[in-house]
Design a protein around this motif. Structure first.
Motif, PDB file in Angstrom:
ATOM      1  N   ILE A  25     -12.889   2.160  -0.210  1.00 16.54           N
ATOM      2  CA  ILE A  25     -11.518   1.745  -0.546  1.00 16.54           C
ATOM      3  C   ILE A  25     -10.534   2.349   0.448  1.00 16.54           C
ATOM      4  N   GLU A  26     -10.791   3.583   0.842  1.00 12.69           N
ATOM      5  CA  GLU A  26      -9.948   4.230   1.848  1.00 12.69           C
ATOM      6  C   GLU A  26      -9.922   3.392   3.131  1.00 12.69           C
ATOM      7  N   LYS A  27     -11.098   2.920   3.550  1.00 14.65           N
ATOM      8  CA  LYS A  27     -11.190   2.088   4.769  1.00 14.65           C
ATOM      9  C   LYS A  27     -10.373   0.811   4.632  1.00 14.65           C
TER      10      LYS A  27
ATOM     11  N   ALA B 239      -3.908   8.276  -0.841  1.00 18.43           N
ATOM     12  CA  ALA B 239      -4.173   9.652  -1.286  1.00 18.43           C
ATOM     13  C   ALA B 239      -5.068   9.659  -2.525  1.00 18.43           C
ATOM     14  N   MET B 240      -4.850   8.689  -3.403  1.00 16.03           N
ATOM     15  CA  MET B 240      -5.692   8.597  -4.608  1.00 16.03           C
ATOM     16  C   MET B 240      -7.145   8.304  -4.241  1.00 16.03           C
TER      17      MET B 240
ATOM     18  N   THR C 198       0.820  -1.219   0.000  1.00 12.73           N
ATOM     19  CA  THR C 198       0.000   0.000   0.000  1.00 12.73           C
ATOM     20  C   THR C 198       0.851   1.266   0.000  1.00 12.73           C
ATOM     21  N   GLN C 199       2.163   1.109   0.201  1.00 13.92           N
ATOM     22  CA  GLN C 199       3.037   2.293   0.248  1.00 13.92           C
ATOM     23  C   GLN C 199       3.678   2.602  -1.106  1.00 13.92           C
TER      24      GLN C 199
ATOM     25  N   GLY D   2      -3.065  -0.955   6.840  1.00 14.66           N
ATOM     26  CA  GLY D   2      -1.893  -0.239   7.324  1.00 14.66           C
ATOM     27  C   GLY D   2      -1.377   0.841   6.401  1.00 14.66           C
ATOM     28  N   ALA D   3      -2.204   1.261   5.431  1.00 19.64           N
ATOM     29  CA  ALA D   3      -1.759   2.303   4.487  1.00 19.64           C
ATOM     30  C   ALA D   3      -1.593   3.637   5.196  1.00 19.64           C
ATOM     31  N   LYS D   4      -0.646   4.412   4.680  1.00 18.45           N
ATOM     32  CA  LYS D   4      -0.401   5.749   5.244  1.00 18.45           C
ATOM     33  C   LYS D   4      -0.538   6.771   4.116  1.00 18.45           C
TER      34      LYS D   4
END
Length: 202
Positions: free
Chosen positions: A192-194, A182-183, A170-171, A200-202
C-alpha cells in the motif's frame, strides 16, 4: 387509517419476498413507505433478506429507496456495508442518493473500502460521482479507512489503488494530522505504501 396489524403483515411479506401479498396490501391502501418500530421500510427489509425481486417490484411501485432506519440504513447503504454488489447496482440504477450518511457520518464508499468489498468500490468509483474524499465523524476518508481498519492484504491494496486512481486525495489527514502514507508505514503495509508513493503521496 390502515390498521397497524395490516402494516406489520405488509412488512413481513416484504421480508419473505411475497410479492403477491404485497400487491394485495398496496391495493388495500397500505403506504408503501410504512416503517416498523426500527423505522425499517418494506424495501429495506426485502433488501436485508436478499429478496431482490421484491426490491425490484417495490422500486417499480414507487417506494422511497432513500428512507433510512434508526441506525441510518437504507438499501444502498446496507448493500455497501455488506458487499451486496447486485443490490448496490440496483439502487444506483434507481438513482439512490449517494450523499446519504451512515451512522458514522460516512458515504457508502466508506464501509465498502473498510471491509474489502473490491467490486462494490469498483462499481462506485467507475459508475458514479460519489465523493471519494468525504470525511466521516472520525475524521477519516475512504482511503484512510481502507488502510487503517483492515489487514493491508490484496483486497485492500486493490481498493487503495482504485481510490487513488479515481481522485482520492493522498494528502488528506485524519483528525490527528496523520497522512495515509504514515498510516501504511506504521502498519507495515509495504504494498500500500508503494501504491501511495506512486500516486504522489508524501
Amino acid at each position: 387509517m390502515v390498521d397497524m396489524n395490516v402494516v406489520s403483515e405488509f412488512l413481513t411479506a416484504a421480508e419473505a419476498g411475497d410479492i403477491n401479498a404485497l400487491k394485495g396490501y398496496l391495493q388495500q391502501g397500505v403506504d408503501i413507505n410504512s416503517q416498523n418500530k426500527r423505522k425499517r421500510t418494506a424495501i429495506l427489509l426485502a433488501a436485508m433478506n436478499d429478496q431482490l425481486e421484491t426490491v425490484k417490484f417495490l422500486i417499480q411501485e414507487g417506494a422511497d429507496i432513500d428512507l433510512q432506519d434508526q441506525i441510518c440504513l437504507n438499501p444502498f447503504l446496507y448493500g455497501c456495508i455488506n458487499g451486496k454488489l447486485e443490490l448496490v447496482k440496483m439502487m444506483l440504477q434507481a438513482n439512490t442518493d449517494l450523499e446519504r450518511l451512515t451512522r458514522f457520518g460516512g458515504v457508502g464508499i466508506h464501509p465498502a473500502s473498510e471491509k474489502g468489498f473490491v467490486e462494490v468500490v469498483r462499481e462506485l468509483v467507475t459508475t458514479t460521482d460519489i465523493n471519494v474524499n468525504h470525511t466521516n465523524i472520525c475524521g477519516w476518508t475512504p482511503l484512510i479507512e481502507a488502510i487503517l481498519l483492515n489487514d493491508g492484504g490484496e483486497k485492500q491494496q486493490e481498493i487503495v489503488r482504485l481510490l487513488v486512481e479515481h481522485g482520492a486525495d493522498t494528502q488528506l489527514v485524519d483528525q490527528y494530522g496523520v497522512t495515509p502514507l504514515a498510516m501504511a508505514r506504521e502498519k507495515g503495509f509495504t504494498e500500500i505504501e508503494k501504491i501511495l508513493l506512486e500516486a504522489g503521496a508524501k
